[in-house]
Design a protein around this motif. Structure first.
Motif, mmCIF file in Angstrom:
data_model
loop_
_atom_site.group_PDB
_atom_site.id
_atom_site.type_symbol
_atom_site.label_atom_id
_atom_site.label_comp_id
_atom_site.label_asym_id
_atom_site.label_seq_id
_atom_site.Cartn_x
_atom_site.Cartn_y
_atom_site.Cartn_z
ATOM 1 N N VAL A 2 0.546 9.850 57.852
ATOM 2 C CA VAL A 2 -0.533 10.389 58.679
ATOM 3 C C VAL A 2 0.032 11.581 59.442
ATOM 4 O O VAL A 2 1.168 11.545 59.914
ATOM 5 C CB VAL A 2 -1.035 9.327 59.694
ATOM 6 N N CYS A 3 -0.755 12.635 59.552
ATOM 7 C CA CYS A 3 -0.324 13.866 60.226
ATOM 8 C C CYS A 3 0.146 13.589 61.654
ATOM 9 O O CYS A 3 -0.493 12.846 62.383
ATOM 10 C CB CYS A 3 -1.467 14.858 60.235
ATOM 11 N N SER A 4 1.269 14.212 62.025
ATOM 12 C CA SER A 4 1.838 14.010 63.367
ATOM 13 C C SER A 4 1.257 14.952 64.409
ATOM 14 O O SER A 4 1.593 14.835 65.594
ATOM 15 C CB SER A 4 3.351 14.222 63.338
ATOM 16 N N ALA A 5 0.411 15.878 63.988
ATOM 17 C CA ALA A 5 -0.168 16.817 64.958
ATOM 18 C C ALA A 5 -1.158 16.089 65.864
ATOM 19 O O ALA A 5 -1.875 15.195 65.410
ATOM 20 C CB ALA A 5 -0.864 17.950 64.228
ATOM 21 N N ASP A 6 -1.172 16.474 67.147
ATOM 22 C CA ASP A 6 -2.146 15.897 68.074
ATOM 23 C C ASP A 6 -3.544 16.169 67.549
ATOM 24 O O ASP A 6 -3.812 17.236 67.027
ATOM 25 C CB ASP A 6 -2.024 16.546 69.464
ATOM 26 N N GLU A 7 -4.438 15.225 67.717
ATOM 27 C CA GLU A 7 -5.849 15.390 67.355
ATOM 28 C C GLU A 7 -6.109 15.407 65.858
ATOM 29 O O GLU A 7 -7.245 15.488 65.438
ATOM 30 C CB GLU A 7 -6.436 16.670 67.969
ATOM 31 N N CYS A 8 -5.077 15.393 65.039
ATOM 32 C CA CYS A 8 -5.298 15.352 63.587
ATOM 33 C C CYS A 8 -4.941 13.974 63.074
ATOM 34 O O CYS A 8 -3.889 13.443 63.412
ATOM 35 C CB CYS A 8 -4.465 16.401 62.871
ATOM 36 N N ARG A 9 -5.831 13.383 62.280
ATOM 37 C CA ARG A 9 -5.561 12.075 61.682
ATOM 38 C C ARG A 9 -5.631 12.186 60.159
ATOM 39 O O ARG A 9 -5.867 11.197 59.479
ATOM 40 C CB ARG A 9 -6.570 11.037 62.181
ATOM 41 N N ASP A 10 -5.438 13.374 59.641
ATOM 42 C CA ASP A 10 -5.464 13.535 58.193
ATOM 43 C C ASP A 10 -4.225 12.882 57.583
ATOM 44 O O ASP A 10 -3.181 12.780 58.220
ATOM 45 C CB ASP A 10 -5.528 15.021 57.826
ATOM 46 N N VAL A 11 -4.384 12.456 56.337
ATOM 47 C CA VAL A 11 -3.306 11.706 55.684
ATOM 48 C C VAL A 11 -2.735 12.519 54.523
ATOM 49 O O VAL A 11 -3.340 13.502 54.079
ATOM 50 C CB VAL A 11 -3.820 10.339 55.185
ATOM 51 N N SER A 53 -1.315 24.475 58.169
ATOM 52 C CA SER A 53 -1.985 24.915 59.391
ATOM 53 C C SER A 53 -1.652 23.978 60.548
ATOM 54 O O SER A 53 -1.444 24.416 61.674
ATOM 55 C CB SER A 53 -3.489 25.062 59.177
ATOM 56 N N CYS A 54 -1.574 22.669 60.301
ATOM 57 C CA CYS A 54 -1.183 21.737 61.377
ATOM 58 C C CYS A 54 0.266 21.975 61.767
ATOM 59 O O CYS A 54 0.601 21.992 62.947
ATOM 60 C CB CYS A 54 -1.372 20.285 60.938
ATOM 61 N N SER A 55 1.136 22.153 60.806
ATOM 62 C CA SER A 55 2.542 22.346 61.111
ATOM 63 C C SER A 55 2.762 23.632 61.905
ATOM 64 O O SER A 55 3.511 23.646 62.873
ATOM 65 C CB SER A 55 3.346 22.286 59.803
ATOM 66 N N TYR A 100 3.395 16.667 58.521
ATOM 67 C CA TYR A 100 2.051 17.202 58.773
ATOM 68 C C TYR A 100 1.215 17.216 57.503
ATOM 69 O O TYR A 100 1.734 17.319 56.393
ATOM 70 C CB TYR A 100 2.155 18.605 59.371
ATOM 71 N N CYS A 101 -0.115 17.178 57.698
ATOM 72 C CA CYS A 101 -1.012 17.125 56.547
ATOM 73 C C CYS A 101 -0.970 18.439 55.770
ATOM 74 O O CYS A 101 -1.063 18.443 54.557
ATOM 75 C CB CYS A 101 -2.424 16.791 56.997
ATOM 76 N N ASP A 102 -0.845 19.564 56.491
ATOM 77 C CA ASP A 102 -0.791 20.846 55.789
ATOM 78 C C ASP A 102 -0.107 21.900 56.655
ATOM 79 O O ASP A 102 0.304 21.624 57.789
ATOM 80 C CB ASP A 102 -2.196 21.299 55.352
HETATM 81 ZN ZN LIG Z 1 -2.927 17.634 60.315
#
Ligand SMILES: [Zn+2]
Length: 184
Positions: free
Chosen positions: A140-149, A165-167, A161-163
């Motif tokens: 699961v993405c470690s970025a705050d507010e993101c729960r994408d897998v 842009s989150c990273s 991170y999911c992608d």
């Molecule tokens: Zn993400």
């Protein structure tokens, strides 16, 4: 990493399905039959001529259970969810050489409903990743507010991170925080 048919393509379908909830944006990417058909085509699956409203609901329900498998606190919980899905759908393993002569197994659902097809592919995909590569490969993405897998296919299981842009969003925020500290 040698990810195979199920641990690569099918597991990616599971992740993309979960992410179609738009955890970051709140946007629903699979609101209707048209969107589901396009999703299937994008992932090499053949959509049926029509997809009913009940089927869309089933797919949304499946998505929540797949999300729970990704976000499970431990591997036993995740495995229990996947085994339950596989048990419910009932699959017929079939040998196929459709992708260029290499025999491999496809797990065909007992019924013909689209939700059953997606359940089979997604659950088999995640089950194969766990069996062949371990629970730590589904993340699961470690970025705050993101729960994408995501499926972590990195060499040293280092994906967070999911992608991109989150990273990069997290990196920029960390950079700004450091700058603020330096100037304070
Ligand atoms: Zn993400």
């Amino acid at each position: 990493m040698d990810f195979t048919h199920y641990s690569d393509e099918a597991a990616t379908i599971a992740a993309d399905l979960v992410n179609s909830r738009g955890s970051w944006s709140g946007f629903e990417y699979l609101p209707d039959a048209e969107a589901v058909a396009a999703f299937m085509q994008d992932h090499g699956l053949s959509p049926p001529p029509s997809i009913g409203k009940k089927e869309i609901e089933n797919i949304h329900a499946l998505r929540e259970r797949l999300a729970a498998a990704f976000m499970a606190p431990d591997e036993r919980t995740s495995v229990a969810i996947l085994n339950e899905l596989l048990d419910e759908v009932g699959t017929h393993p079939q040998l196929t050489d459709h992708d260029g002569g290499n025999w491999h197994l496809h797990y065909v659902p007992a019924g013909e409903a689209v939700s059953q097809q997606l359940t089979t592919v997604a659950a088999m995909g995640l089950a194969t990743v766990i069996a062949e590569h371990g629970f730590e490969r589904i993340g699961v993405c470690s970025a705050d507010e993101c729960r994408d897998v995501f499926i972590d296919t990195s060499r040293n299981k280092s994906r967070r991170y999911c992608d991109d842009s989150c990273s990069s969003r997290v990196n920029v925020a960390a950079y700004r925080a450091r700058q603020k500290q330096d100037t304070a």
